[in-house]
Scaffold this motif. Structure first.
Motif, short mmCIF file in Angstrom:
data_model
loop_
_atom_site.label_atom_id
_atom_site.label_comp_id
_atom_site.label_asym_id
_atom_site.label_seq_id
_atom_site.Cartn_x
_atom_site.Cartn_y
_atom_site.Cartn_z
N ASP A 1 1.07 -1.65 0.51
CA ASP A 1 -0.10 -0.01 0.19
C ASP A 1 0.58 1.42 -0.40
OD1 ASP A 1 -1.90 -1.62 0.01
OD2 ASP A 1 -2.12 -1.43 2.35
N HIS A 2 1.83 1.22 0.83
CA HIS A 2 2.84 2.28 0.37
C HIS A 2 4.53 1.90 0.01
CE1 HIS A 2 3.10 0.39 4.35
NE2 HIS A 2 3.89 0.93 4.88
N LYS A 3 5.30 3.09 -0.13
CA LYS A 3 6.32 3.02 -1.14
C LYS A 3 8.04 2.12 0.68
CE LYS A 3 6.12 6.11 -4.28
NZ LYS A 3 6.83 7.30 -5.05
N LEU A 4 8.35 1.86 0.12
CA LEU A 4 9.53 1.06 1.38
C LEU A 4 10.37 2.34 1.32
CD1 LEU A 4 10.37 -2.22 -0.66
CD2 LEU A 4 8.39 -1.47 1.40
N THR A 5 10.44 2.24 2.36
CA THR A 5 11.50 3.42 2.79
C THR A 5 13.27 2.70 2.83
OG1 THR A 5 10.02 4.19 4.69
CG2 THR A 5 12.28 4.69 5.57
N ILE A 6 13.72 3.58 2.32
CA ILE A 6 14.90 3.96 2.55
C ILE A 6 15.84 3.90 3.93
CG2 ILE A 6 15.21 2.58 -0.12
CD1 ILE A 6 16.58 5.87 -0.53
N LEU A 7 17.02 4.25 4.98
CA LEU A 7 17.67 5.12 5.51
C LEU A 7 19.18 5.02 4.77
CD1 LEU A 7 17.13 2.94 8.39
CD2 LEU A 7 15.90 4.65 7.73
N SER A 8 19.73 4.81 3.87
CA SER A 8 21.43 4.92 2.91
C SER A 8 20.76 4.63 1.61
CB SER A 8 21.98 4.23 3.56
OG SER A 8 22.09 3.27 3.46
N PRO A 9 21.40 4.94 0.81
CA PRO A 9 21.33 4.68 -0.86
C PRO A 9 22.56 2.99 -0.83
CG PRO A 9 22.82 6.52 -0.32
CD PRO A 9 22.27 6.02 0.53
N VAL A 10 22.76 2.51 0.20
CA VAL A 10 23.47 0.90 -0.20
C VAL A 10 21.99 0.05 0.09
CG1 VAL A 10 25.08 -0.79 0.96
CG2 VAL A 10 25.33 2.30 0.98
N ASP A 11 21.36 0.37 0.48
CA ASP A 11 19.98 -0.29 0.93
C ASP A 11 18.99 -0.72 0.05
OD1 ASP A 11 20.43 0.41 4.12
OD2 ASP A 11 18.64 1.35 4.17
N VAL A 12 19.47 0.49 -1.17
CA VAL A 12 19.22 0.18 -2.07
C VAL A 12 19.33 -1.25 -3.86
CG1 VAL A 12 18.06 0.67 -4.62
CG2 VAL A 12 17.65 2.29 -2.74
N ILE A 13 21.14 -0.91 -3.44
CA ILE A 13 21.98 -1.84 -3.99
C ILE A 13 21.48 -3.52 -3.04
CG2 ILE A 13 23.67 -2.82 -4.10
CD1 ILE A 13 22.97 -0.65 -6.12
N TRP A 14 21.26 -3.61 -2.00
CA TRP A 14 21.35 -4.90 -0.44
C TRP A 14 19.89 -5.76 -1.41
CZ3 TRP A 14 24.81 -7.69 0.75
CH2 TRP A 14 26.05 -6.86 1.03
N ALA A 15 18.74 -4.64 -1.14
CA ALA A 15 17.62 -5.51 -1.90
C ALA A 15 17.75 -5.48 -3.17
CB ALA A 15 16.36 -4.11 -1.36
N TYR A 16 18.50 -5.07 -4.15
CA TYR A 16 18.84 -5.42 -5.67
C TYR A 16 19.28 -6.88 -6.06
CZ TYR A 16 16.36 -1.11 -7.79
OH TYR A 16 15.40 -0.50 -7.52
N PHE B 1 8.41 0.03 6.39
CA PHE B 1 9.49 -0.90 6.14
C PHE B 1 10.61 -0.52 5.59
CE2 PHE B 1 4.59 -3.21 6.12
CZ PHE B 1 4.64 -3.77 7.07
N THR B 2 11.90 -0.75 6.05
CA THR B 2 12.58 -0.72 4.37
C THR B 2 12.78 -1.47 4.04
OG1 THR B 2 14.33 -1.44 6.51
CG2 THR B 2 13.97 0.61 7.11
N ILE B 3 13.16 -0.80 2.53
CA ILE B 3 13.89 -2.31 1.98
C ILE B 3 14.27 -3.22 2.15
CG2 ILE B 3 15.58 -0.58 0.84
CD1 ILE B 3 14.47 -0.81 -2.11
N ASP B 4 15.91 -2.49 2.81
CA ASP B 4 16.05 -4.52 2.85
C ASP B 4 15.25 -4.52 3.83
OD1 ASP B 4 16.15 -2.61 4.79
OD2 ASP B 4 18.64 -3.06 5.41
N ARG B 5 15.37 -4.91 4.47
CA ARG B 5 14.50 -5.65 5.94
C ARG B 5 13.54 -6.04 5.61
NH1 ARG B 5 15.43 -3.91 12.53
NH2 ARG B 5 17.46 -2.82 12.14
N TYR B 6 12.56 -5.14 4.49
CA TYR B 6 11.21 -6.05 4.21
C TYR B 6 12.13 -7.09 3.32
CZ TYR B 6 7.70 -6.40 1.44
OH TYR B 6 5.80 -6.46 0.77
#
Length: 237
Positions: free
Chosen positions: A50-65, A143-148
């Motif tokens: 329902d809502h966008k995921l949150t990032i705490l640092s740009p590295v979170d996106v890389i880890w999720a990907y 929800f942070t992207i990496d933990r989700y």
């Protein structure tokens, strides 16, 4: 004689090393292809949020990907992994067992995908809804992207791997390492192991445990039934 035995061990280890390298190279190739197309996969995985995921640092996106790419690469590597294992053990198999072994390669892939779908479409939403119901408007959810994705894959990937149980049992029965009678005798130990694994991979709540335990126990019973079919066919040949 001792030198011949040593050479045989060295040859087996060299063969094993070759197979592992092939699997590793194949996995890396699938990982790169997955990472190139990861944004589309990411959009598919979050389409019901329902809502966008949150990032705490740009590295979170890389880890999720990277996590997404690893799971996709693992999925597409299943046929390669099973084929390389079959090639490694096939010299010690009978001719009919070698020909039958190739039949199990697509089964491993199918069961893994079924396990992922079961975890993603059934178990994961039920667990998420249950956990969110405990919040009950008392907390602001973020929800942070990496933990989700870590939570998602820690729940779905082990289930997908456990869904391989029937194919593993069928193959081991075919080559004579497992019998249906042995599976029946070890049923209570297998049940205990499956329950422990289910409790370990699921969140600490009763509902999640039950939702995973029941399908796994049913898979074990299906494995026994299929093992009986293969064993009887093998005895009649």
């Amino acid at each position: 004689m001792e030198q011949t035995s040593s050479m045989s061990v060295v040859n087996h280890l060299e063969e094993l090393r070759t197979r592992i390298i092939i699997i590793g190279l194949g996995f890396v190739a699938f990982f790169i292809l997955s990472f190139i197309n990861v944004k589309g996969i990411y959009e598919f995985l979050i389409k019901d949020i329902d809502h966008k995921l949150t990032i705490l640092s740009p590295v979170d996106v890389i880890w999720a990907y990277m996590m997404i790419s690893v799971v996709v690469a693992l999925t597409f590597s299943i046929p390669l992994i099973t084929y390389q294992i079959w090639k490694y053990v096939s010299p010690g198999l009978k001719k009919e067992e070698r020909s039958a072994g190739l039949f199990y390669i697509p089964i491993f892939l199918l069961l893994f995908i079924l396990g992922l779908c079961f975890g993603f479409y059934i178990i994961f939403p039920l667990v998420m809804n249950f956990l969110m119901s405990m919040v009950d408007g008392q907390f602001e959810t973020m929800f942070t992207i990496d933990r989700y994705f870590k939570f998602m894959f820690s729940l779905t990937v082990p289930i997908a791997l456990l869904f391989e149980l029937p194919a593993v049992v069928l193959f081991l029965t075919k080559i004579g390492l497992v019998t249906p009678n042995a599976l029946v005798r070890k049923r209570k130990y297998a049940y205990f192991a499956l329950v422990c694994v289910s409790v370990f991979i699921t969140p600490p709540d009763f509902l999640s445990d039950v939702l995973v335990i029941i399908p796994l126990l049913l898979l074990y019973e299906v494995s026994i039934t299929l093992s009986r079919v293969i064993y009887r066919k093998k005895q009649s040949d």
